[in-house]
Design an enzyme around this catalytic site. Structure first.
Site, mmCIF file in Angstrom:
data_model
loop_
_atom_site.group_PDB
_atom_site.id
_atom_site.type_symbol
_atom_site.label_atom_id
_atom_site.label_comp_id
_atom_site.label_asym_id
_atom_site.label_seq_id
_atom_site.Cartn_x
_atom_site.Cartn_y
_atom_site.Cartn_z
ATOM 1 N N TYR A 245 49.384 140.371 8.068
ATOM 2 C CA TYR A 245 48.189 141.089 8.538
ATOM 3 C C TYR A 245 47.694 140.483 9.860
ATOM 4 O O TYR A 245 47.447 141.202 10.827
ATOM 5 C CB TYR A 245 47.094 141.037 7.470
ATOM 6 C CG TYR A 245 45.824 141.760 7.848
ATOM 7 C CD1 TYR A 245 45.792 143.146 7.942
ATOM 8 C CD2 TYR A 245 44.654 141.051 8.113
ATOM 9 C CE1 TYR A 245 44.611 143.811 8.295
ATOM 10 C CE2 TYR A 245 43.476 141.709 8.460
ATOM 11 C CZ TYR A 245 43.467 143.092 8.554
ATOM 12 O OH TYR A 245 42.306 143.738 8.900
ATOM 13 N N SER B 23 40.728 142.634 13.867
ATOM 14 C CA SER B 23 40.021 141.903 12.814
ATOM 15 C C SER B 23 39.751 140.473 13.266
ATOM 16 O O SER B 23 40.450 139.946 14.137
ATOM 17 C CB SER B 23 40.920 141.894 11.576
ATOM 18 O OG SER B 23 40.482 140.946 10.643
HETATM 19 N N1 LIG Z 1 37.133 146.216 5.586
HETATM 20 C C1 LIG Z 1 37.176 145.034 6.169
HETATM 21 O O1 LIG Z 1 36.623 144.022 5.675
HETATM 22 C C2 LIG Z 1 37.887 144.882 7.486
HETATM 23 C C3 LIG Z 1 37.817 143.642 8.148
HETATM 24 C C4 LIG Z 1 38.475 143.489 9.367
HETATM 25 C C5 LIG Z 1 39.182 144.555 9.911
HETATM 26 N N2 LIG Z 1 39.250 145.749 9.247
HETATM 27 C C6 LIG Z 1 40.038 146.833 9.841
HETATM 28 O O2 LIG Z 1 39.263 148.016 9.896
HETATM 29 C C7 LIG Z 1 40.122 149.159 9.733
HETATM 30 C C8 LIG Z 1 39.601 150.038 8.611
HETATM 31 O O3 LIG Z 1 39.537 149.278 7.414
HETATM 32 P P1 LIG Z 1 38.883 149.860 6.074
HETATM 33 O O4 LIG Z 1 38.495 148.693 5.252
HETATM 34 O O5 LIG Z 1 37.872 150.888 6.392
HETATM 35 O O6 LIG Z 1 40.184 150.546 5.410
HETATM 36 P P2 LIG Z 1 40.292 151.554 4.161
HETATM 37 O O7 LIG Z 1 38.994 151.687 3.446
HETATM 38 O O8 LIG Z 1 41.490 151.128 3.386
HETATM 39 O O9 LIG Z 1 40.594 152.962 4.856
HETATM 40 C C9 LIG Z 1 41.794 153.154 5.525
HETATM 41 C C10 LIG Z 1 41.879 154.578 6.031
HETATM 42 O O10 LIG Z 1 43.123 154.766 6.690
HETATM 43 C C11 LIG Z 1 43.865 155.843 6.079
HETATM 44 N N3 LIG Z 1 45.270 155.491 6.250
HETATM 45 C C12 LIG Z 1 45.908 154.380 5.824
HETATM 46 N N4 LIG Z 1 47.185 154.379 6.238
HETATM 47 C C13 LIG Z 1 47.355 155.534 6.946
HETATM 48 C C14 LIG Z 1 48.454 156.108 7.639
HETATM 49 N N5 LIG Z 1 49.648 155.498 7.682
HETATM 50 N N6 LIG Z 1 48.283 157.298 8.273
HETATM 51 C C15 LIG Z 1 47.076 157.921 8.241
HETATM 52 N N7 LIG Z 1 45.995 157.426 7.599
HETATM 53 C C16 LIG Z 1 46.143 156.249 6.954
HETATM 54 C C17 LIG Z 1 43.306 155.896 4.654
HETATM 55 O O11 LIG Z 1 43.458 157.143 4.036
HETATM 56 P P3 LIG Z 1 44.770 157.535 3.151
HETATM 57 O O12 LIG Z 1 45.060 156.346 2.274
HETATM 58 O O13 LIG Z 1 44.394 158.760 2.412
HETATM 59 O O14 LIG Z 1 45.853 157.775 4.150
HETATM 60 C C18 LIG Z 1 41.826 155.614 4.933
HETATM 61 O O15 LIG Z 1 41.188 156.772 5.416
HETATM 62 C C19 LIG Z 1 41.518 148.592 9.472
HETATM 63 O O16 LIG Z 1 42.254 148.554 10.666
HETATM 64 C C20 LIG Z 1 41.249 147.178 8.986
HETATM 65 O O17 LIG Z 1 42.321 146.316 9.215
HETATM 66 C C21 LIG Z 1 38.617 145.932 8.045
#
Ligand SMILES: NC(=O)c1ccc[n+]([C@@H]2O[C@H](COP(=O)([O-])OP(=O)(O)OC[C@H]3O[C@@H](n4cnc5c(N)ncnc54)[C@H](OP(=O)(O)O)[C@@H]3O)[C@@H](O)[C@H]2O)c1
Length: 269
Positions: free
Chosen positions: A153, A140
């Site tokens: 984080y 991130s």
């Molecule tokens: N969105 C942003 O603005 C942003 C910005 C910077 C970086 N990121 C990074 O991008 C990545 C994805 O973010 P996102 O916003 O798409 O997240 P999200 O919408 O919360 O989705 C997270 C996914 O991971 C799964 N998950 C969570 N914990 C898990 C575990 N222990 N084992 C297996 N599956 C798990 C969730 O499904 P279940 O809950 O059903 O397990 C879901 O499919 C992350 O690493 C985040 O830090 C995001």
């Protein structure tokens, strides 16, 4: 790069950026291994991939456990016989100043973001060596320096950089590509969760407007990192500026953050 016939494992791909990347790679012909803990959400995403092609496997497991990480990799190899790309996408965020944190918040974030990455990655390495494939870490813009109300984080995302740097050197002779993608502020799916300072789960309000990346553009950025076998890809202008100035003038970056604390609080609400 031709993704036809490639096998891609994406942790946390039942929604959000992981799901968007899975869909984009399926459209390019890759076989996709989906992962998440919630069976219903996984099944919904599997249906979307099946409408593109049938080369999809859903593995419902928690990669923050070593058994879960190993199971995901073993299932991928059992069904598809190989792994070409592992995208370590699982990641959970938190909110709250360090002094107010229930110490369990740090444990939960590290378990998910660090162990959730190392648990599938270690057993995947031998298959990635065989395929001379890619291991990609989704970090991130918050992984460049410590930011207010995001300490655990930021620490977890900085740790991914250390793993990526070590692996890149260790595997220099093996043909494995190591990628680190720094994602910026991105739109979120309904019911995306974060962890509050007391350890409770909180839903994040939908994001929109200027400066918010679409999931599709982030997915394309991740795919570009893999196609070009790049080491570090920063996907937001904010992140690029932060990385540049943090390396040259860290005191200036701190000054800017202190002047904009209110904006950080609003954004991280
Ligand atoms: N969105 C942003 O603005 C942003 C910005 C910077 C970086 N990121 C990074 O991008 C990545 C994805 O973010 P996102 O916003 O798409 O997240 P999200 O919408 O919360 O989705 C997270 C996914 O991971 C799964 N998950 C969570 N914990 C898990 C575990 N222990 N084992 C297996 N599956 C798990 C969730 O499904 P279940 O809950 O059903 O397990 C879901 O499919 C992350 O690493 C985040 O830090 C995001």
């Amino acid at each position: 790069m031709n993704f036809e016939g490639k096998v891609v494992v994406i942790t946390g791909s039942s929604r959000g950026i992981g799901k968007g990347t899975a869909v984009a790679l399926a459209r390019k012909g890759a076989s996709v291994v989906l992962n998440g803990r919630n069976e219903e959400r996984l099944a919904e995403t599997e249906k979307i991939i099946k409408a593109i092609h049938g080369k999809v496997l859903s593995v419902c497991c928690d990669v923050s456990t070593s058994e879960g990480g190993r199971f995901l990799i073993e299932e991928a190899v059992r069904v598809f016989g190989r792994i070409d790309i592992l995208i370590n996408n699982v990641g959970v965020s938190m909110r709250g100043n360090f002094a107010d944190l229930n110490p369990e918040v740090v444990r939960t974030i590290f378990a998910s973001n660090i162990l959730g990455t190392t648990n599938p990655s270690i057993p995947a390495m031998k298959y990635l060596r065989e395929s001379k494939g890619s291991i990609v870490f989704i970090s991130s813009a918050a992984g460049i320096r410590g930011l207010p109300s995001l300490s655990a984080y930021c620490a977890s995302k900085m740790a991914l950089r250390a793993f990526a740097e070590s692996i890149r050197i260790e595997e220099a002779g093996s043909g494995i590509h190591t990628g680190l993608v720094l994602v910026g502020y991105t739109e979120n799916e309904k019911d995306k969760e974060t962890i509050a300072s007391d350890g409770s789960r909180r839903f994040i309000a939908p994001r929109s407007g200027k400066g918010v990346k679409t999931i599709e553009s982030v997915a394309e950025g991740i795919i570009r990192n893999i196609s070009k076998r790049k080491f570090i890809t920063i996907l937001s202008a904010e992140g690029k500026l932060n990385a540049f100035f943090q390396a040259l003038l860290p005191g200036f970056v701190e000054f800017v953050i202190l002047k904009n604390l209110k904006k950080f609080e609003e954004r991280n609400r």
